[in-house]
Design a protein around this motif. Structure first.
Motif, PDB file in Angstrom:
ATOM      1  N   ASN A  80      24.855  36.476 -11.591  1.00  8.14           N
ATOM      2  CA  ASN A  80      25.101  37.709 -10.842  1.00  8.14           C
ATOM      3  C   ASN A  80      23.887  37.947  -9.941  1.00  8.14           C
ATOM      4  N   LYS A  81      23.941  37.437  -8.738  1.00 14.57           N
ATOM      5  CA  LYS A  81      22.777  37.467  -7.848  1.00 14.57           C
ATOM      6  C   LYS A  81      22.269  38.880  -7.553  1.00 14.57           C
ATOM      7  N   ASP A  82      23.175  39.834  -7.353  1.00 18.21           N
ATOM      8  CA  ASP A  82      22.750  41.209  -7.065  1.00 18.21           C
ATOM      9  C   ASP A  82      21.980  41.806  -8.241  1.00 18.21           C
ATOM     10  N   LEU A  83      22.504  41.627  -9.420  1.00 13.31           N
ATOM     11  CA  LEU A  83      21.850  42.139 -10.618  1.00 13.31           C
ATOM     12  C   LEU A  83      20.523  41.413 -10.861  1.00 13.31           C
ATOM     13  N   LEU A  84      20.517  40.128 -10.643  1.00 12.90           N
ATOM     14  CA  LEU A  84      19.313  39.322 -10.816  1.00 12.90           C
ATOM     15  C   LEU A  84      18.217  39.765  -9.849  1.00 12.90           C
ATOM     16  N   LEU A  85      18.567  39.945  -8.586  1.00 11.88           N
ATOM     17  CA  LEU A  85      17.589  40.397  -7.598  1.00 11.88           C
ATOM     18  C   LEU A  85      17.057  41.785  -7.942  1.00 11.88           C
ATOM     19  N   SER A  86      17.947  42.661  -8.375  1.00 14.46           N
ATOM     20  CA  SER A  86      17.544  44.010  -8.749  1.00 14.46           C
ATOM     21  C   SER A  86      16.582  43.982  -9.932  1.00 14.46           C
ATOM     22  N   LYS A  87      16.901  43.203 -10.938  1.00 13.75           N
ATOM     23  CA  LYS A  87      16.047  43.114 -12.117  1.00 13.75           C
ATOM     24  C   LYS A  87      14.672  42.561 -11.739  1.00 13.75           C
ATOM     25  N   LEU A  88      14.649  41.500 -10.958  1.00 14.11           N
ATOM     26  CA  LEU A  88      13.367  40.923 -10.546  1.00 14.11           C
ATOM     27  C   LEU A  88      12.548  41.929  -9.739  1.00 14.11           C
ATOM     28  N   LYS A  89      13.213  42.613  -8.816  1.00  9.90           N
ATOM     29  CA  LYS A  89      12.522  43.570  -7.949  1.00  9.90           C
ATOM     30  C   LYS A  89      11.957  44.748  -8.736  1.00  9.90           C
ATOM     31  N   ASN A  90      12.709  45.217  -9.738  1.00 16.39           N
ATOM     32  CA  ASN A  90      12.328  46.426 -10.453  1.00 16.39           C
ATOM     33  C   ASN A  90      11.522  46.200 -11.732  1.00 16.39           C
ATOM     34  N   GLU A  91      11.636  45.023 -12.322  1.00 13.33           N
ATOM     35  CA  GLU A  91      11.002  44.811 -13.622  1.00 13.33           C
ATOM     36  C   GLU A  91       9.967  43.694 -13.654  1.00 13.33           C
ATOM     37  N   PHE A  92       9.815  42.974 -12.556  1.00 12.93           N
ATOM     38  CA  PHE A  92       8.866  41.866 -12.515  1.00 12.93           C
ATOM     39  C   PHE A  92       7.862  42.109 -11.391  1.00 12.93           C
ATOM     40  N   ASN A  93       6.694  41.564 -11.552  1.00 12.05           N
ATOM     41  CA  ASN A  93       5.658  41.703 -10.548  1.00 12.05           C
ATOM     42  C   ASN A  93       5.875  40.652  -9.456  1.00 12.05           C
ATOM     43  N   LEU A  94       6.431  41.070  -8.340  1.00  6.22           N
ATOM     44  CA  LEU A  94       6.719  40.125  -7.260  1.00  6.22           C
ATOM     45  C   LEU A  94       5.474  39.735  -6.472  1.00  6.22           C
ATOM     46  N   GLU A  95       4.345  40.310  -6.817  1.00 10.92           N
ATOM     47  CA  GLU A  95       3.070  39.868  -6.247  1.00 10.92           C
ATOM     48  C   GLU A  95       2.617  38.592  -6.955  1.00 10.92           C
ATOM     49  N   ASN A  96       3.190  38.343  -8.125  1.00  7.41           N
ATOM     50  CA  ASN A  96       2.900  37.139  -8.887  1.00  7.41           C
ATOM     51  C   ASN A  96       3.576  35.952  -8.196  1.00  7.41           C
ATOM     52  N   GLU A  97       2.830  34.882  -8.033  1.00 12.33           N
ATOM     53  CA  GLU A  97       3.310  33.696  -7.314  1.00 12.33           C
ATOM     54  C   GLU A  97       4.643  33.169  -7.846  1.00 12.33           C
ATOM     55  N   LEU A  98       4.776  33.060  -9.147  1.00 11.81           N
ATOM     56  CA  LEU A  98       6.018  32.525  -9.714  1.00 11.81           C
ATOM     57  C   LEU A  98       7.188  33.463  -9.487  1.00 11.81           C
ATOM     58  N   TRP A  99       7.019  34.721  -9.877  1.00 16.07           N
ATOM     59  CA  TRP A  99       8.153  35.642  -9.790  1.00 16.07           C
ATOM     60  C   TRP A  99       8.564  35.870  -8.338  1.00 16.07           C
ATOM     61  N   ASN A 100       7.618  35.822  -7.427  1.00 15.14           N
ATOM     62  CA  ASN A 100       7.951  35.914  -6.014  1.00 15.14           C
ATOM     63  C   ASN A 100       8.745  34.679  -5.570  1.00 15.14           C
ATOM     64  N   GLU A 101       8.331  33.518  -6.042  1.00 18.56           N
ATOM     65  CA  GLU A 101       9.058  32.284  -5.696  1.00 18.56           C
ATOM     66  C   GLU A 101      10.490  32.339  -6.218  1.00 18.56           C
ATOM     67  N   VAL A 102      10.672  32.823  -7.424  1.00 10.53           N
ATOM     68  CA  VAL A 102      12.013  32.953  -8.001  1.00 10.53           C
ATOM     69  C   VAL A 102      12.850  33.911  -7.157  1.00 10.53           C
ATOM     70  N   TYR A 103      12.286  35.063  -6.840  1.00 12.21           N
ATOM     71  CA  TYR A 103      12.981  36.074  -6.041  1.00 12.21           C
ATOM     72  C   TYR A 103      13.367  35.513  -4.670  1.00 12.21           C
ATOM     73  N   GLU A 104      12.415  34.901  -3.994  1.00 14.75           N
ATOM     74  CA  GLU A 104      12.669  34.345  -2.658  1.00 14.75           C
ATOM     75  C   GLU A 104      13.714  33.231  -2.701  1.00 14.75           C
ATOM     76  N   SER A 105      13.701  32.424  -3.749  1.00 14.16           N
ATOM     77  CA  SER A 105      14.679  31.334  -3.840  1.00 14.16           C
ATOM     78  C   SER A 105      16.097  31.882  -4.007  1.00 14.16           C
ATOM     79  N   ILE A 106      16.227  33.003  -4.686  1.00  9.98           N
ATOM     80  CA  ILE A 106      17.547  33.629  -4.847  1.00  9.98           C
ATOM     81  C   ILE A 106      18.000  34.215  -3.519  1.00  9.98           C
ATOM     82  N   LEU A 107      17.084  34.833  -2.774  1.00 16.42           N
ATOM     83  CA  LEU A 107      17.423  35.335  -1.440  1.00 16.42           C
ATOM     84  C   LEU A 107      17.873  34.196  -0.527  1.00 16.42           C
TER      85      LEU A 107
END
Length: 154
Positions: A120-147
């Motif tokens: 569920n890409k929308d839910l996944l993006l929302s969870k990453l954006k709201n619950e993970f530190n997107l300043e972190n290299e890994l979590w940002n890479e995960v977020y960007e790859s989903i986008l």
């Protein structure tokens, strides 16, 4: 080396993800030392790859890798901290660790939560954006790859 039970449990659960930046490959417990090849030692010569500045630290042990063989690892000396989890991209002869979870339990829970919603890409993006530190290299890479996946689908 005798693996601590929490690390054994993490490896045995094998929460493999479809996102190539996340956990993809896991060692088997009986081949754990072999899984360290290319990180802790040269697979051909068996020469140590630890100890020098920029090399893998002698206390680091890879617990899984992503699709690109970038390692997720623990520092075995951090027992009292419940084994924080680190990540590093393959570099040009140098490893730079990035802490991605405060401990192995948190990392296990993060992967399980993401696994439940990975389709569920929308839910996944929302969870990453709201619950993970997107300043972190890994979590940002995960977020960007989903986008990027979303852009490819359009």
């Amino acid at each position: 080396m005798e693996l601590p039970q929490k690390i054994r449990n993490f490896i045995e659960e094998k929460t493999a993800m479809t996102n190539m930046a996340l956990s993809w490959n896991y060692p088997s417990i009986d081949k754990f030392n072999d899984f360290q090849a290319g990180y802790r030692f040269n697979a051909n010569t068996l020469k140590s790859l630890t100890g020098q500045k920029g090399e893998f630290d002698k206390n680091w042990f890879v617990i899984c890798t992503n699709y690109f063989d970038d390692p997720f690892f623990i520092d075995i000396s951090e027992t009292k901290s419940d084994f924080p989890v680190y990540y590093a991209q393959h570099g040009a002869g140098s490893w730079t660790q990035v802490k991605i979870a405060e401990n192995i339990t948190e990392f296990t829970n993060q992967l399980k939560e993401l696994k439940k919603i990975e389709n569920n890409k929308d839910l996944l993006l929302s969870k990453l954006k709201n619950e993970f530190n997107l300043e972190n290299e890994l979590w940002n890479e995960v977020y960007e790859s989903i986008l990027e996946e979303e852009d490819d689908e359009e």
